[in-house]
Design a protein around this motif. Structure first.
Motif, short mmCIF file in Angstrom:
data_model
loop_
_atom_site.label_atom_id
_atom_site.label_comp_id
_atom_site.label_asym_id
_atom_site.label_seq_id
_atom_site.Cartn_x
_atom_site.Cartn_y
_atom_site.Cartn_z
N SER A 115 32.53 11.33 -42.70
CA SER A 115 31.30 11.73 -42.02
C SER A 115 31.10 11.03 -40.68
CB SER A 115 30.08 11.44 -42.91
OG SER A 115 29.98 10.05 -43.18
N ARG A 116 31.82 9.94 -40.45
CA ARG A 116 31.62 9.18 -39.21
C ARG A 116 32.76 9.42 -38.25
NH1 ARG A 116 30.55 4.78 -42.50
NH2 ARG A 116 32.47 3.79 -41.76
N SER A 117 32.43 9.37 -36.97
CA SER A 117 33.46 9.47 -35.94
C SER A 117 33.09 8.58 -34.78
CB SER A 117 33.61 10.92 -35.46
OG SER A 117 32.42 11.37 -34.84
N PHE A 118 34.09 8.23 -33.99
CA PHE A 118 33.87 7.46 -32.78
C PHE A 118 33.55 8.42 -31.64
CE2 PHE A 118 36.96 4.84 -35.18
CZ PHE A 118 36.21 3.68 -35.31
N PRO A 119 32.51 8.15 -30.87
CA PRO A 119 32.22 9.03 -29.73
C PRO A 119 33.40 9.13 -28.76
CG PRO A 119 30.39 7.53 -30.12
CD PRO A 119 31.50 7.08 -31.01
N TYR A 120 34.06 7.98 -28.51
CA TYR A 120 35.12 7.97 -27.51
C TYR A 120 36.29 7.09 -27.96
CZ TYR A 120 30.98 9.09 -24.68
OH TYR A 120 29.81 9.63 -24.20
N VAL A 121 37.47 7.48 -27.50
CA VAL A 121 38.62 6.58 -27.45
C VAL A 121 38.95 6.41 -25.97
CG1 VAL A 121 41.08 6.32 -27.93
CG2 VAL A 121 39.54 7.14 -29.72
N VAL A 122 39.08 5.15 -25.55
CA VAL A 122 39.25 4.83 -24.13
C VAL A 122 40.55 4.05 -23.93
CG1 VAL A 122 38.30 3.54 -22.17
CG2 VAL A 122 36.77 4.80 -23.71
N GLN A 123 41.32 4.45 -22.92
CA GLN A 123 42.50 3.70 -22.51
C GLN A 123 42.08 2.69 -21.46
OE1 GLN A 123 46.00 3.81 -23.44
NE2 GLN A 123 45.79 1.90 -22.30
N LEU A 124 42.13 1.41 -21.82
CA LEU A 124 41.72 0.36 -20.89
C LEU A 124 42.81 0.10 -19.85
CD1 LEU A 124 40.05 -2.19 -23.32
CD2 LEU A 124 38.96 -0.40 -21.96
N ASP A 125 42.37 -0.31 -18.66
CA ASP A 125 43.29 -0.61 -17.57
C ASP A 125 44.05 -1.91 -17.86
OD1 ASP A 125 42.16 1.57 -16.36
OD2 ASP A 125 41.02 0.43 -14.87
N PRO A 126 45.19 -2.12 -17.18
CA PRO A 126 45.83 -3.44 -17.22
C PRO A 126 44.88 -4.48 -16.63
CG PRO A 126 47.31 -1.77 -16.33
CD PRO A 126 45.95 -1.14 -16.41
#
Length: 290
Positions: A115-126
């Motif tokens: 039932s739960r999800s993450f709003p976003y997956v983010v690729q962080l910069d170096p």
């Protein structure tokens, strides 16, 4: 462990609240560290007390509902999030780090109910350079990457977002009129605001030798000073090409406009080049047989 539920006000008895807590702590701790271990242990204790976590339904006694609930929840319409794929953001991972939104509404693999999800997956910069799952669409977790200055902590957000290497040449000089990407009044969304370049390659005294020079310091027409930490089109543009207002399709480099004399032009916000082009196709120009 027995004292931790007291410290958390008994929230560990609520599976949904515990899941959010665990996700947030894991997010801030980078999948490791004391915060993650504490949250994982709390969840284990809670699940041991209840063999199966409660489903968010009024029909839990119905076996069919209990079986299908996770799939039904996943099929619900997606929520309207603030950011879209490829948007530039800053994430709280214990410290603030810039990155690019990769995915929306990603299921939480640790949620057995589905039932739960993450709003976003983010690729962080170096130099961080990893994927993180954002637990909530809230400014305490994620916020837009803009020219900071309108809110508290602007200098430190700017420092966090400085790129590893800056451009050797700058597109604007002192006195140039520009449009800067800034936060709106609520700090939730972004907009373009007009201003004038006050200084270039500025050193920020608050950093006490950390980081490097900021490409531009801009005085907005509203009287607020903002720092432009990268000389890129999605943060700062020529005011002659970008009017103030809502910041839609912020990463879109190219655009079109119609002049007062009805001539259409192609715009390149990075190079600031402008050239005449064919007019946009109007409905009246379409072949009715097509």
């Amino acid at each position: 462990m027995s004292s931790l539920p007291v410290l958390l006000g008994g929230f560990v008895e609520d599976y949904a609240v515990l899941g959010v807590l665990r996700t947030y702590l894991r997010f801030c701790s980078g999948e490791s560290g004391l915060a993650f271990e504490m949250a994982a242990a709390l969840q284990a204790d809670s699940l041991a007390a209840s063999a199966e976590p409660p489903l968010p339904s009024t029909s839990e006694s119905d076996p069919l509902t209990r079986t299908r609930m996770p799939a039904l929840q996943r099929s619900l319409p997606k929520r309207a999030w603030r950011f879209s794929p490829f948007d530039r953001v800053v994430c709280n991972i214990g410290q603030w780090a810039p990155g690019t939104v990769e995915q929306l509404d990603v299921p939480d693999p640790d949620d057995p109910t589905g039932s739960r999800s993450f709003p976003y997956v983010v690729q962080l910069d170096p130099p961080v350079g990893r994927l993180v799952s954002v637990p909530a669409d809230h400014n305490s977790c994620i916020r837009p990457e803009v020219c900071f200055g309108k809110k508290v902590g602007a200098a430190w957000f700017t420092l966090a977002c400085l790129p590893v290497q800056q451009s050797t040449t700058l597109r604007f000089g002192v006195g140039d009129r520009v449009a800067c990407a800034v936060e709106d009044a609520e700090g939730e969304l972004t907009m373009w605001e007009a201003g004038t370049v006050e200084a270039v390659r500025t050193i920020i005294e608050e950093w006490e030798g950390e980081g490097g020079p900021v490409p531009f310091r801009v005085r907005l027409d509203s009287g607020i000073t903002v720092l432009v930490h990268r000389d890129v089109h999605w943060l700062v543009r020529d005011l002659a090409l970008q009017p103030p207002g809502p910041r839609n399709n912020a990463r879109q480099r190219f655009g079109k406009r119609q002049r007062d004399d009805s001539v259409w032009e192609d715009l390149d916000h990075e190079t600031r080049n402008v050239r005449q082009c064919a007019p946009l196709l109007q409905c009246g120009d379409c072949d009715e047989d097509e």
